[in-house]
Design an enzyme around this catalytic site. Structure first.
Site, PDB file in Angstrom:
ATOM      1  CB  CYS A 155      40.705 108.598   5.604  1.00 43.04           C
ATOM      2  SG  CYS A 155      38.868 108.906   5.957  1.00 43.04           S
TER       3      CYS A 155
HETATM    4  N1  GLN Z   1      33.658 108.253   3.397  1.00 46.05           N
HETATM    5  C1  GLN Z   1      34.231 107.917   4.667  1.00 46.05           C
HETATM    6  C2  GLN Z   1      34.031 109.132   5.743  1.00 46.05           C
HETATM    7  O1  GLN Z   1      33.263 110.020   5.256  1.00 46.05           O
HETATM    8  C3  GLN Z   1      35.757 108.097   4.208  1.00 46.05           C
HETATM    9  C4  GLN Z   1      36.184 109.223   3.733  1.00 46.05           C
HETATM   10  C5  GLN Z   1      37.718 109.101   3.327  1.00 46.05           C
HETATM   11  O2  GLN Z   1      38.324 108.008   3.129  1.00 46.05           O
HETATM   12  N2  GLN Z   1      38.238 110.320   3.143  1.00 46.05           N
HETATM   13  O3  GLN Z   1      34.602 109.076   6.697  1.00 46.05           O
END
Ligand code: GLN
Length: 232
Positions: free
Chosen positions: A2
Site C-alpha cells: 500500500c
Molecule cells: N498486507 C496488508 C494488506 O493486505 C498491506 C498490504 C500492502 O501494504 N499492500 O492489506
C-alpha cells in the site's frame, strides 16, 4: 503493498493532503511512482484524523479512492493538524472489507502498515484485531505493546518473520511515528508542518528519503530519525 501518508502541523484539509497533490494518494491509487510490490492500490482506502476535541475520526472503504465522488466532495472541509491516510493493495489471501483498510485505531493512535507479515509468526496479543488482515493483527500487537516501544516491536517481529515488510505510520494528534523495514518512505518538512509519505506527492526539492530500517519521530520540536536494531 500500500501507500500511506501522515501529516502533523497546521490544520490542512484531507483533500489538500490526499487528492490535490500531483502524485498524491489519489494518483498513487492507480499510478504509484515508487511502489516495489503491486501495481496499483485499488482494494480500499482510509483516512483518520484528530478533531478539535482530540477525538480520532475515521473514514474507511473497500473500494478504489478514485471512484469515491462523495468523499471527494466532503474532503475539502475535513481539516486537521494530524492526519493518517492510506490506499490499499491487498496482499493475496487477505480480506477486502472496510475494516481491513488502514488506519487502524485504539482510539489514541491511528496506524497504517505498508507491507506484509506472517500472522502465525506474530506473538499472541489479548487485544482483538479489527479484521483478520495481517496489518490489523500487527496493529493490535503494536497497540498492546505501546507505541513508545514501536522500534522494539518491529525488530522483534522482523526477527520472527525475516520475510516481513514492516513500514508502520502512526499518529496520536501531537506526534507521528514511522518505521522503514522493506519499503520506501520520504519526509517533507514544509513551512506549516511535516509530511511522511511512502513516496513524494510532488517534486518539491525538500523531500528526503528515509533509509531502510529506521524509526522516525515527528513532534512539535522537529523530525528525529534513528537506526533500528539489527541494521548493518
Ligand atoms: N498486507 C496488508 C494488506 O493486505 C498491506 C498490504 C500492502 O501494504 N499492500 O492489506
Amino acid at each position: 503493498m500500500c501507500r500511506h501518508l501522515g501529516w502533523l502541523g497546521q490544520p490542512r484539509s484531507v483533500a489538500e493532503l490526499m487528492l490535490e497533490p500531483p502524485y498524491g494518494l489519489l494518483v498513487q491509487s492507480y499510478a504509484p511512482r515508487r511502489q516495489k510490490h503491486g501495481l496499483l492500490n485499488a482494494d480500499g482506502w482510509g483516512v483518520g484524523f484528530f478533531d478539535d476535541a482530540g477525538v480520532a475520526r475515521r473514514w474507511r472503504s473497500a473500494t478504489p479512492l478514485w471512484g469515491d465522488a462523495s468523499f471527494a466532495s466532503v474532503a475539502p472541509v475535513l481539516r486537521s493538524g494530524c492526519v493518517v491516510a492510506a490506499v490499499r493493495s491487498a496482499t493475496i489471501g487477505m480480506p477486502i472489507e472496510p475494516s481491513a483498510s488502514a488506519p487502524f485505531s485504539d482510539d489514541r493512535w491511528l496506524l497504517s502498515h505498508n507491507g506484509r507479515v506472517d500472522r502465525a509468526a506474530l506473538p499472541a496479543s489479548d487485544r482483538p484485531a479489527e479484521s483478520t488482515v495481517d496489518s490489523a493483527v500487527l496493529a493490535a500487537l503494536i497497540f498492546d505493546r505501546g507505541l513508545d516501544r514501536l522500534g522494539d516491536t518491529i525488530g522483534e517481529v522482523g526477527a520472527a518473520d525475516p520475510e516481513a515488510r514492516l513500514n508502520i505510520l502512526a499518529g496520536n494528534g501531537s506526534r507521528l511515528l514511522a518505521t522503514t523495514w522493506g519499503d520506501t518512505l520520504s519526509v517533507l518538512s514544509a513551512d506549516d508542518g511535516v509530511v511522511l509519505a511512502s513516496e513524494p506527492y510532488d517534486d518539491d526539492p525538500r523531500w528526503r528519503d528515509v533509509p531502510d530500517r529506521h524509526l522516525v519521530e515527528v513532534s512539535a520540536t522537529g523530525v528525529d530519525m534513528v537506526a533500528l536494531e539489527g541494521t548493518a
